[in-house]
Design a protein around this motif. Structure first.
Motif, PDB file in Angstrom:
ATOM      1  N   GLY A  10      10.298  10.688 -18.091  1.00 52.32           N
ATOM      2  CA  GLY A  10      11.735  10.534 -18.281  1.00 52.32           C
ATOM      3  C   GLY A  10      12.555  10.473 -17.007  1.00 52.32           C
ATOM      4  N   LYS A  11      11.893  10.561 -15.851  1.00 49.42           N
ATOM      5  CA  LYS A  11      12.613  10.529 -14.577  1.00 49.42           C
ATOM      6  C   LYS A  11      12.196   9.312 -13.774  1.00 49.42           C
ATOM      7  CE  LYS A  11      12.838  15.539 -14.236  1.00 49.42           C
ATOM      8  NZ  LYS A  11      12.361  16.720 -13.531  1.00 49.42           N
ATOM      9  N   SER A  12      13.144   8.735 -13.061  1.00 51.26           N
ATOM     10  CA  SER A  12      12.830   7.618 -12.184  1.00 51.26           C
ATOM     11  C   SER A  12      12.222   8.146 -10.895  1.00 51.26           C
ATOM     12  CB  SER A  12      14.091   6.805 -11.868  1.00 51.26           C
ATOM     13  OG  SER A  12      14.558   6.185 -13.039  1.00 51.26           O
ATOM     14  N   ARG A  13      11.123   7.527 -10.501  1.00 51.32           N
ATOM     15  CA  ARG A  13      10.424   7.905  -9.272  1.00 51.32           C
ATOM     16  C   ARG A  13      10.167   6.646  -8.471  1.00 51.32           C
ATOM     17  NH1 ARG A  13       8.491  13.401  -9.105  1.00 51.32           N
ATOM     18  NH2 ARG A  13       8.961  14.256 -11.139  1.00 51.32           N
ATOM     19  N   GLU A  14      10.251   6.770  -7.170  1.00 54.55           N
ATOM     20  CA  GLU A  14       9.962   5.659  -6.294  1.00 54.55           C
ATOM     21  C   GLU A  14       8.796   6.043  -5.400  1.00 54.55           C
ATOM     22  OE1 GLU A  14      12.712   3.712  -3.107  1.00 54.55           O
ATOM     23  OE2 GLU A  14      13.531   3.225  -5.107  1.00 54.55           O
ATOM     24  N   VAL A  15       7.794   5.173  -5.343  1.00 52.74           N
ATOM     25  CA  VAL A  15       6.633   5.429  -4.506  1.00 52.74           C
ATOM     26  C   VAL A  15       6.327   4.198  -3.668  1.00 52.74           C
ATOM     27  CG1 VAL A  15       5.590   7.173  -6.010  1.00 52.74           C
ATOM     28  CG2 VAL A  15       5.020   4.771  -6.345  1.00 52.74           C
ATOM     29  N   ASP A  16       5.871   4.434  -2.462  1.00 52.35           N
ATOM     30  CA  ASP A  16       5.488   3.361  -1.554  1.00 52.35           C
ATOM     31  C   ASP A  16       3.979   3.454  -1.373  1.00 52.35           C
ATOM     32  OD1 ASP A  16       5.384   1.349   0.302  1.00 52.35           O
ATOM     33  OD2 ASP A  16       6.444   2.437   1.891  1.00 52.35           O
ATOM     34  N   VAL A  17       3.250   2.626  -2.120  1.00 52.62           N
ATOM     35  CA  VAL A  17       1.793   2.691  -2.134  1.00 52.62           C
ATOM     36  C   VAL A  17       1.201   1.286  -2.200  1.00 52.62           C
ATOM     37  CG1 VAL A  17       1.697   4.961  -3.248  1.00 52.62           C
ATOM     38  CG2 VAL A  17       1.694   2.909  -4.651  1.00 52.62           C
ATOM     39  N   ASP A  18      -0.087   1.205  -1.953  1.00 46.81           N
ATOM     40  CA  ASP A  18      -0.821  -0.044  -2.139  1.00 46.81           C
ATOM     41  C   ASP A  18      -0.758  -0.396  -3.626  1.00 46.81           C
ATOM     42  OD1 ASP A  18      -3.421  -1.514  -2.942  1.00 46.81           O
ATOM     43  OD2 ASP A  18      -3.353  -1.728  -0.753  1.00 46.81           O
ATOM     44  N   PRO A  19      -0.515  -1.656  -3.974  1.00 48.34           N
ATOM     45  CA  PRO A  19      -0.401  -2.048  -5.383  1.00 48.34           C
ATOM     46  C   PRO A  19      -1.637  -1.734  -6.231  1.00 48.34           C
ATOM     47  CG  PRO A  19       0.389  -3.807  -3.968  1.00 48.34           C
ATOM     48  CD  PRO A  19      -0.218  -2.770  -3.074  1.00 48.34           C
ATOM     49  N   PHE A  20      -2.797  -1.622  -5.591  1.00 50.72           N
ATOM     50  CA  PHE A  20      -4.033  -1.354  -6.324  1.00 50.72           C
ATOM     51  C   PHE A  20      -4.349   0.131  -6.431  1.00 50.72           C
ATOM     52  CE2 PHE A  20      -4.437  -5.693  -4.742  1.00 50.72           C
ATOM     53  CZ  PHE A  20      -4.698  -6.359  -5.929  1.00 50.72           C
ATOM     54  N   THR A  21      -3.461   0.989  -5.928  1.00 51.39           N
ATOM     55  CA  THR A  21      -3.677   2.430  -6.041  1.00 51.39           C
ATOM     56  C   THR A  21      -3.699   2.825  -7.510  1.00 51.39           C
ATOM     57  OG1 THR A  21      -2.490   2.795  -3.961  1.00 51.39           O
ATOM     58  CG2 THR A  21      -2.799   4.713  -5.387  1.00 51.39           C
ATOM     59  N   PRO A  22      -4.751   3.518  -7.944  1.00 51.49           N
ATOM     60  CA  PRO A  22      -4.778   3.959  -9.344  1.00 51.49           C
ATOM     61  C   PRO A  22      -3.617   4.906  -9.652  1.00 51.49           C
ATOM     62  CG  PRO A  22      -6.974   4.076  -8.402  1.00 51.49           C
ATOM     63  CD  PRO A  22      -6.013   3.816  -7.258  1.00 51.49           C
ATOM     64  N   LEU A  23      -3.079   4.762 -10.847  1.00 48.28           N
ATOM     65  CA  LEU A  23      -1.965   5.605 -11.287  1.00 48.28           C
ATOM     66  C   LEU A  23      -2.296   7.080 -11.119  1.00 48.28           C
ATOM     67  CD1 LEU A  23       0.792   5.984 -12.654  1.00 48.28           C
ATOM     68  CD2 LEU A  23      -0.376   5.734 -14.865  1.00 48.28           C
ATOM     69  N   LEU A  24      -3.537   7.475 -11.359  1.00 49.07           N
ATOM     70  CA  LEU A  24      -3.951   8.867 -11.195  1.00 49.07           C
ATOM     71  C   LEU A  24      -3.555   9.412  -9.826  1.00 49.07           C
ATOM     72  CD1 LEU A  24      -5.577  11.428 -11.985  1.00 49.07           C
ATOM     73  CD2 LEU A  24      -7.586  10.267 -11.039  1.00 49.07           C
ATOM     74  N   TRP A  25      -3.842   8.661  -8.784  1.00 53.91           N
ATOM     75  CA  TRP A  25      -3.577   9.140  -7.419  1.00 53.91           C
ATOM     76  C   TRP A  25      -2.097   9.058  -7.070  1.00 53.91           C
ATOM     77  CZ3 TRP A  25      -7.066  12.257  -6.791  1.00 53.91           C
ATOM     78  CH2 TRP A  25      -8.363  12.003  -7.201  1.00 53.91           C
ATOM     79  N   VAL A  26      -1.391   8.123  -7.685  1.00 50.80           N
ATOM     80  CA  VAL A  26       0.067   8.090  -7.512  1.00 50.80           C
ATOM     81  C   VAL A  26       0.660   9.371  -8.104  1.00 50.80           C
ATOM     82  CG1 VAL A  26       2.205   6.918  -8.193  1.00 50.80           C
ATOM     83  CG2 VAL A  26       0.216   5.573  -7.440  1.00 50.80           C
TER      84      VAL A  26
END
Length: 154
Positions: A10-26
């Motif tokens: 329910g919250k907006s989050r911004e992350v700067d990661v490699d596009p192929f990073t698995p959601l788990l690690w994000v």
């Protein structure tokens, strides 16, 4: 690297990661939500299960770039007080032993009950077959799902 705007619990989050990073690690390394666990890394054990738009997905194999506008829900976002009917049933049926797989089990169970509020034993077994519990609490898991179904339908 790329910036992704995600809606998590329910919250907006911004992350700067490699596009192929698995959601788990994000979720774990970039957002700090560590309730979702790493198990096998190949989407076979279910420990990393989260919801994307209400559907159970294995976050270890879901590249962040595929989330798009999707709503991600983790075990931390299921309920604020741990009072979701499935969480309550888990405690009432004394499901966890070591507890490692339980977040993934609960997320799979809640997705099942959202789609099918009154599943049969066979439907429970089919829906939960992708979640491995090394402690072998499968009988209690099935009882908890049935209990949650009765409580949410009452």
């Amino acid at each position: 690297m790329a910036v992704f705007k995600l809606k998590i619990n329910g919250k907006s989050r911004e992350v700067d990661v490699d596009p192929f990073t698995p959601l788990l690690w994000v979720l774990r390394d970039h957002v700090g939500l560590v309730g979702t666990k790493f198990g096998c890394g190949i989407a076979q054990c279910g420990a990393c299960t989260v919801h994307v738009d209400g559907k159970a997905v294995r976050s270890c194999q879901m590249p962040v770039q595929l989330i798009g506008e999707g709503e991600v829900t983790t075990i931390e976002g299921l309920s604020e007080e741990g009072d979701h009917p499935v969480q309550k049933a888990w405690l009432e049926q004394d499901v966890p032993q070591c507890g490692y797989c339980q977040a993934g089990q609960i997320m799979s169970a809640t997705a099942l009950l959202k789609e099918n509020p009154n599943p049969t034993d066979e439907e429970i077994e089919t829906a939960m077959s992708g979640n491995i519990c090394r402690c072998g609490t499968y009988t209690r898991i099935k009882r908890a799902i049935k209990s949650a179904a009765q409580n949410q339908n009452a």
